[in-house]
Every structure is written in C-alpha cells, then in structure tokens.
Design a protein around this motif. Structure first.
Motif: not given
Length: 454
Positions: A215, A286, A290, A298
């Motif tokens: 993040w 996630t 990716m 993300q």
C-alpha cells in the motif's frame, strides 16, 4: 523464567488473570514502543538512537532493582499469604474448613520442646521438620482427608516423586522433565502461549515491509497504523480479558475454573481464527491480483480497512487470554517442578514464538518471491516483492489454526465437566492438578508455624 512464578505468587487470587495479562503484554508493548522509536526518530537522530535509549532504560531498571529491598523479590512467603486469602470455593479452603484446627500447640509447649523446635528449624532437614509439624497440628478429619487424597496418587508421576523423595534428595533433572513433559495441560498451554507469541512477533516483523510494499505506506504511516492496530488491540484485550476470566468465570484456582477458562479461551480463539482467516485470504487474494495484473501497488480501500480491522480483532482476542494461559500453565505441574515448568515454557516461547515467528513467514515469503520470478519472468521485482510479503503476512495469520488445536487439546485434557465434580477417569494432567492443590494445602494452608523454612 522467574517472572511468571513471582507474578503469580504476588498477584491477588481474584485478579491473577489481570496481572499476568499485564506481564504478557509487556513484550508486545516493547515491540510497539521500539517500532515507534525506531520508525519516528531514526531519520532525525540516526539509527543508533534506539540502541542508546534501550541501554539507558535497561540501566535505569537495573538501578531500581538494585535499590529495592530484597523482600520485594521473594515469592514463597507471598504465595503462602495468598493461599490464606484464597476464596472459600478453592480446594485448599474447603480442606482447611474440614480440618477445624482449634488446638494451639504454642501455649502448651514446654521449654525443652521450644528448644528442639528452634534447633530443628535452624537445621538443614526442613522438609522432615515441616512434615512433623503439620502432622502434629492436624486433626483426625484432616488426616483422613489427606490420606484419602494420597491414596489416589497411584500414577507414574506420583511414583517418581515418591522414589526421589525416599532417596533423601530433591528431584533429579530427569524426574523433573518427566513430570513436566508428561502433563498434557502444561504442554498444550505452553504451545498456545508460544503460538500466540509466534503470531504477534511474525505480524510485527512483517508489518513494515508489507504495508510499504503493498500500500506504499511511508515510515510514519506504517508506524502509526502498527501502533493503532496491534497496540490498541492488545490493550483492549488486556483490559477486557480479566473481566471475563476473573470476574465472570471466577478465576482458575480449581479444576472446574481451569476447565471453564480453557473453554472460553477456545471460544475466543475460534473467533480470532475467523478474523485471521478472512484477513489471510484477503492478503492471498491481493497477492494473486498483483501477480495476475502485474500491479505492484494496491489502492487503499475496503480491503485495507478489513485487513486492519481483522488484525485488530486478532490481537484483542489473543491478548485477552494470555494472562489466563500463563496462570494455568504455571499451576499445571507439581509445586516441586513449578520453576522448571516455567523455564521450559519460556524456552518454548522463545524458540517457537520469538525465533520462528519472524523466521518462518520470511522464509515462506522468500520462496514465494523466487517462485514468482521463475514462473512469471515478465512480472517486475516490485510485483514479486509486494506479493511475497502479502503471502508472509497470510502465513503469520494462519498460525491461529494450530493455536486453536492446542487449546482444544488442553481443554479436553483438563476435564469434561464444568462443575465441582471431577471426571471419573481423570487424565494425567488432572491428577497432577489434584496433587498440586493438595500440596499447596499441606505446605501453605496449614496452621501458622513459628518459623519460615521456605
């Protein structure tokens, strides 16, 4: 090693889970404070600043302990005083009420007997003198009750203790290890404590790299999110856990209390497994997105909020029962082996929890990163890095499943009943708890003697 035994001896019987919970969260508090100092002050004051602060605090604590009176660190006398203040529902208080000791031997004692008493108390044969004094002061009803309890100790553990005591010395190392390791309750609670430390240390170790890679958190954002999610969650657990185990369930001073507390620990961990599994699946999803879409970053949306909320709940639920697990684990063996059991618990906690916690998720993350680069060479290094740390965090959260298994085995070994009745065919850990309760009565809850040999 001695901290848990000392804390349990000095803590009030009706709030042991609260004080042991404070002690158990000290490691998490240290991790959070260390992360805050290192993350917020490294750029301004350099990387050596955290080590200088640590050295100063340790030296200050050493100085405080050096200036404190020695009696503050004694726990034999504190344990005896706590036994006198125990609640009437405990087996020790019930045995004491049955004994009805009303004879005061100090008034009818002659001068020669007093001299013999002082001579024996000053001698090295403390155990024999203590047995003589207790046997002399007990009434017939208490003797019958003691003999009925002793007649039930026809187990391997009881034979080992009797054989070692008949040889005229303390328990050998082999006998101590046999007694401790043969307790199913001790092993299950020790594994539960170690796995709890595994989860907390693994998440703390993976947090910075995961949030910054997936993040794109900067240092301050990663530090503040870690403190709020794990630190605040742990504080909530420590604050609410003792209200459940001490106030509502009545503590774990007898077998029925141990069983009730373990069943509630199992319920809390089942809820933590739900939150942890959902968070782990979100991390794995996630990582897959990716790699599949070749996106290294993300968006900060609902997935991030769900992950942070799930980890917050996991830390709150895990830390709410840590004090209770420490107390049950310390009491799960005989009084002669309590310090050895605490030492083995700390060793297992350091190896499984604090050593394998950072190691195992990082190894899994390394293998995942190598696999991504070999299977999908077109994926960039940033994509592989973000995906591997997301998988490492998922592995850390999935360790809640073996924690659930350990508590299930411990609860099933503590006894199938939640009342005052004991199981008809108790396991070895239950027998050892019976013996521990009786020995506490014989050593601490008898009539007050004029000496303090322990």
């Amino acid at each position: 090693v001695w901290a848990t035994v000392w804390e349990q001896a000095n803590a009030p019987k009706d709030s042991q889970a609260r004080w042991l919970g404070f002690a158990s969260i000290s490691a998490g508090t240290g991790n959070g404070a260390g992360s805050a100092v290192a993350g917020l002050c490294s750029k301004s004051y350099g990387y050596a600043f955290a080590f200088v602060v640590q050295a100063c605090i340790l030296f200050a604590l050493w100085g405080i302990m050096l200036l404190c009176p020695a009696r503050f660190f004694e726990f034999e006398a504190a344990a005896a005083a706590n036994c006198d203040d125990a609640r009437p529902s405990t087996p020790e208080r019930r045995l004491r009420s049955l004994s009805s000791i009303t004879t005061d031997h100090s008034d009818s004692e002659t001068a020669s007997q007093s001299a013999v008493r002082r001579t024996r108390s000053a001698s090295g044969d403390v155990r024999m003198f203590l047995r003589e004094e207790i046997a002399k002061s007990m009434t017939n009803s208490a003797r019958k009750r003691k003999n009925s309890i002793a007649s039930d100790w026809h187990t391997e553990v009881g034979d080992i203790i009797t054989e070692e005591e008949n040889e005229g010395g303390g328990l050998s190392i082999w006998a101590t290890l046999t007694i401790v390791l043969s307790s199913r309750l001790w092993f299950c609670t020790a594994m539960a404590i170690s796995l709890s430390c595994f989860i907390t240390s693994a998440i703390a170790y993976m947090w910075q790299n995961t949030t910054s890679s997936v993040w794109r958190f900067n240092d301050k954002e990663a530090t503040y999110s870690f403190l709020v999610t794990t630190g605040l969650g742990g504080m909530v657990g420590v604050a609410l856990g003792p209200k459940l185990f001490d106030d509502y369930l009545g503590g774990f001073s007898d077998l029925a209390g141990v069983y009730r507390c373990l069943k509630w620990c199992l319920t809390l961990i089942a809820a933590a497994v739900v939150f942890g599994t959902i968070s782990a699946l979100l991390f794995l999803d996630t990582a897959w997105h990716m790699v599949h879409y070749e996106v290294a970053r993300q968006a900060r949306g609902c997935i991030l909020g769900c992950v942070l909320a799930g980890i917050f709940c996991v830390f709150a639920l895990v830390n709410s029962m840590q004090g209770t697990l420490y107390g049950i684990n310390t009491d799960s063996t005989t009084p002669e082996t309590k310090t050895s059991a605490a030492a083995l618990t700390v060793s297992l906690q350091n190896i499984v929890g604090f050593a394998l916690g950072p190691l195992l998720p990082s190894v899994v993350a390394e293998y995942v990163g190598d696999g991504i680069q070999s299977w999908t060479p077109e994926a960039g290094a940033d994509v592989a890095r973000s995906a591997q740390f997301a998988c490492g965090m998922a592995v850390s959260l999935l360790a809640l499943w073996p924690l659930l298994l350990s508590l299930h085995l411990g609860a099933s070994g503590a006894g199938p009943t939640g009342g005052d009745e004991r199981p008809s065919s108790p396991g070895r850990s239950t027998q050892m708890l019976v013996r521990a309760e009786s020995m506490r009565f014989l050593r601490s809850d008898g009539p007050l003697l004029e000496f303090a040999p322990l």
